[in-house]
Design a protein around this motif. Sequence first.
Motif, PDB file in Angstrom:
ATOM      1  N   ALA A  29       0.824  -1.206   0.000  1.00  0.00           N
ATOM      2  CA  ALA A  29       0.000   0.000   0.000  1.00  0.00           C
ATOM      3  C   ALA A  29       0.861   1.259   0.000  1.00  0.00           C
ATOM      4  N   LEU A  30       1.979   1.221   0.711  1.00  0.00           N
ATOM      5  CA  LEU A  30       2.889   2.363   0.722  1.00  0.00           C
ATOM      6  C   LEU A  30       3.506   2.584  -0.653  1.00  0.00           C
ATOM      7  N   VAL A  31       3.908   1.481  -1.306  1.00  0.00           N
ATOM      8  CA  VAL A  31       4.488   1.601  -2.646  1.00  0.00           C
ATOM      9  C   VAL A  31       3.455   2.150  -3.622  1.00  0.00           C
ATOM     10  N   LYS A  32       2.218   1.666  -3.529  1.00  0.00           N
ATOM     11  CA  LYS A  32       1.156   2.141  -4.410  1.00  0.00           C
ATOM     12  C   LYS A  32       0.950   3.647  -4.268  1.00  0.00           C
ATOM     13  N   ALA A  33       1.035   4.149  -3.023  1.00  0.00           N
ATOM     14  CA  ALA A  33       0.838   5.574  -2.767  1.00  0.00           C
ATOM     15  C   ALA A  33       2.092   6.393  -3.005  1.00  0.00           C
ATOM     16  N   GLN A  34       3.159   5.747  -3.485  1.00  0.00           N
ATOM     17  CA  GLN A  34       4.448   6.397  -3.722  1.00  0.00           C
ATOM     18  C   GLN A  34       4.975   7.056  -2.442  1.00  0.00           C
ATOM     19  N   ALA A  35       4.777   6.369  -1.326  1.00  0.00           N
ATOM     20  CA  ALA A  35       5.277   6.843  -0.040  1.00  0.00           C
ATOM     21  C   ALA A  35       6.613   6.170   0.236  1.00  0.00           C
ATOM     22  N   VAL A  36       7.655   6.962   0.294  1.00  0.00           N
ATOM     23  CA  VAL A  36       9.006   6.438   0.485  1.00  0.00           C
ATOM     24  C   VAL A  36       9.691   7.252   1.581  1.00  0.00           C
ATOM     25  N   PRO A  37      10.275   6.611   2.596  1.00  0.00           N
ATOM     26  CA  PRO A  37      10.989   7.375   3.629  1.00  0.00           C
ATOM     27  C   PRO A  37      12.173   8.118   3.026  1.00  0.00           C
ATOM     28  N   SER A  38      12.325   9.350   3.424  1.00  0.00           N
ATOM     29  CA  SER A  38      13.454  10.140   2.939  1.00  0.00           C
ATOM     30  C   SER A  38      14.754   9.601   3.521  1.00  0.00           C
ATOM     31  N   GLN A  39      15.784   9.522   2.684  1.00  0.00           N
ATOM     32  CA  GLN A  39      17.096   9.069   3.133  1.00  0.00           C
ATOM     33  C   GLN A  39      17.950  10.218   3.658  1.00  0.00           C
ATOM     34  N   ASN A  40      17.550  11.433   3.338  1.00  0.00           N
ATOM     35  CA  ASN A  40      18.331  12.604   3.739  1.00  0.00           C
ATOM     36  C   ASN A  40      17.556  13.391   4.785  1.00  0.00           C
ATOM     37  N   ILE A  41      17.623  12.933   6.017  1.00  0.00           N
ATOM     38  CA  ILE A  41      16.832  13.567   7.072  1.00  0.00           C
ATOM     39  C   ILE A  41      17.718  14.129   8.183  1.00  0.00           C
ATOM     40  N   THR A  42      18.964  14.387   7.868  1.00  0.00           N
ATOM     41  CA  THR A  42      19.864  14.926   8.885  1.00  0.00           C
ATOM     42  C   THR A  42      19.340  16.242   9.442  1.00  0.00           C
ATOM     43  N   GLU A  43      18.898  17.123   8.550  1.00  0.00           N
ATOM     44  CA  GLU A  43      18.399  18.427   8.991  1.00  0.00           C
ATOM     45  C   GLU A  43      17.123  18.269   9.817  1.00  0.00           C
ATOM     46  N   LEU A  44      16.261  17.306   9.417  1.00  0.00           N
ATOM     47  CA  LEU A  44      15.033  17.041  10.169  1.00  0.00           C
ATOM     48  C   LEU A  44      15.365  16.520  11.565  1.00  0.00           C
ATOM     49  N   GLN A  45      16.343  15.648  11.647  1.00  0.00           N
ATOM     50  CA  GLN A  45      16.731  15.127  12.951  1.00  0.00           C
ATOM     51  C   GLN A  45      17.308  16.232  13.841  1.00  0.00           C
ATOM     52  N   GLN A  46      18.051  17.149  13.250  1.00  0.00           N
ATOM     53  CA  GLN A  46      18.589  18.267  14.026  1.00  0.00           C
ATOM     54  C   GLN A  46      17.472  19.139  14.581  1.00  0.00           C
ATOM     55  N   ARG A  47      16.412  19.328  13.793  1.00  0.00           N
ATOM     56  CA  ARG A  47      15.261  20.096  14.283  1.00  0.00           C
ATOM     57  C   ARG A  47      14.583  19.369  15.444  1.00  0.00           C
ATOM     58  N   LEU A  48      14.469  18.036  15.328  1.00  0.00           N
ATOM     59  CA  LEU A  48      13.873  17.257  16.407  1.00  0.00           C
ATOM     60  C   LEU A  48      14.704  17.380  17.676  1.00  0.00           C
ATOM     61  N   ILE A  49      16.003  17.218  17.563  1.00  0.00           N
ATOM     62  CA  ILE A  49      16.881  17.287  18.728  1.00  0.00           C
ATOM     63  C   ILE A  49      16.827  18.666  19.376  1.00  0.00           C
ATOM     64  N   ALA A  50      16.659  19.696  18.547  1.00  0.00           N
ATOM     65  CA  ALA A  50      16.637  21.057  19.076  1.00  0.00           C
ATOM     66  C   ALA A  50      15.398  21.337  19.922  1.00  0.00           C
ATOM     67  N   LEU A  51      14.314  20.623  19.702  1.00  0.00           N
ATOM     68  CA  LEU A  51      13.079  20.929  20.443  1.00  0.00           C
ATOM     69  C   LEU A  51      12.773  19.959  21.580  1.00  0.00           C
ATOM     70  N   VAL A  52      13.447  18.786  21.627  1.00  0.00           N
ATOM     71  CA  VAL A  52      13.146  17.844  22.697  1.00  0.00           C
ATOM     72  C   VAL A  52      13.815  18.266  23.994  1.00  0.00           C
ATOM     73  N   GLU A  53      13.271  17.801  25.086  1.00  0.00           N
ATOM     74  CA  GLU A  53      13.921  17.954  26.380  1.00  0.00           C
ATOM     75  C   GLU A  53      14.938  16.823  26.538  1.00  0.00           C
ATOM     76  N   ASN A  54      16.028  17.108  27.275  1.00  0.00           N
ATOM     77  CA  ASN A  54      17.117  16.142  27.459  1.00  0.00           C
ATOM     78  C   ASN A  54      17.681  15.664  26.122  1.00  0.00           C
ATOM     79  N   PRO A  55      18.085  16.564  25.256  1.00  0.00           N
ATOM     80  CA  PRO A  55      18.644  16.123  23.972  1.00  0.00           C
ATOM     81  C   PRO A  55      19.890  15.284  24.178  1.00  0.00           C
ATOM     82  N   PRO A  56      20.260  14.477  23.178  1.00  0.00           N
ATOM     83  CA  PRO A  56      21.404  13.561  23.334  1.00  0.00           C
ATOM     84  C   PRO A  56      22.707  14.265  23.645  1.00  0.00           C
ATOM     85  N   THR A  57      22.837  15.539  23.294  1.00  0.00           N
ATOM     86  CA  THR A  57      24.092  16.255  23.538  1.00  0.00           C
ATOM     87  C   THR A  57      24.228  16.709  24.981  1.00  0.00           C
TER      88      THR A  57
END
Length: 395
Positions: A29-57
Amino acid sequence: MARRDPELRAHKDWMGLLQPVGLVVSPPALVKAQAVPSQNITELQQRLIALVENPPTSVFGDDDEPYIADFLSFAKTVLGWATEDIAGAEGGPELAEGLELVLPDFNETLRPTYAVVDSMGEHDTLLLVQIVARGTDLDATSADDAPGWSASPQIKLERLLREVKVPAGILCNGDGLRLVYAPSGESSGHLTFPVAGMCEVSGRPILGALHMLLSARRVIEAKTGRQLLDILSDSRKYQAEVSNALSDQVLGALWELLRGFQAADPDDGHRTFDRTAREEPEHIYGGLLTMLMRLIFVLYAEDQALMPKGGVYANNYSVGGLYDRLRADAGRYPDTMDQRYGAYAWLLSLFRLIFDGGGHGGMRLPKRHGQLFNPDEYPFLEGRPHGVGRVMGEK
């Protein structure tokens, strides 16, 4: 299909990391809908880390893991939801009427914290969002002395989704986000995305899958047929198609086995199968079905590399090895395949080996016993009359 195989594998990889409970989304069903996880999500992960409490850093104790303290900030920053998409949020639309469920017997009213609405269309409700206290076990019932219904947050959200006719929702306890699918009249399923995992480099496939499924582009902006709710619905349709196809294959296999036993019975001399079929037809059905279950069990075990490795097993016991040998012989001797008798004896030897255990050289299988491979459960499979035992003692 050659182009789609890598996409199917990619979906199976991230699903394997999350281990869905029940059916939520399916790779086809995901393939039919052309839904594919992005392989380049470094910037997205940085945004996530910036807003969470107790970030990994940060330097905290072992018990301090990243968590989402502000769901709305997460939804806007990571998922791209706009304020006008979130009913119940400050500055957003009001929650629509009919999105709450009154439970007078428990003196409780179930209502979502937020609702995702189609701000680009008719403002239909697309998802319900339920926020619970950080660390809340989403599957545990509340204390007996707690007021209201003592069901778990998961059960409460499922009940609400079914009653208000909104099939999907999100549960968030800060430590994880859970996509819940509970369409009316069907079984439910859920998929949980751990926040701490998504903040790690190794968790980028999980974050990519989350964004693929819950971003504003997928939930709200995608064309009809490619939105999240369409994917969830299509996944159930694919499951039904697979179930129907498998049932047809099982029925066909049962008939094939039945014809084989009927053809071999005159050679038995004792007419064991014929006598058993006349006296206890249910016994025949159970035995044939057990034979198929044994084959499925062994094939799965071989596919998962759970059976012994090496040439002894592969050349003398393996179901996959037997299939390869028969296929090769069918190509060389197509006119005489019906005159072969060794394949069934091969299978019986394997089933006895699994039940009793044994080995040769470096190959060893521990005895398993149990009902599935018990030779005395359906003796006619080995050419013995019902009631005559040769393994667990004479009956």
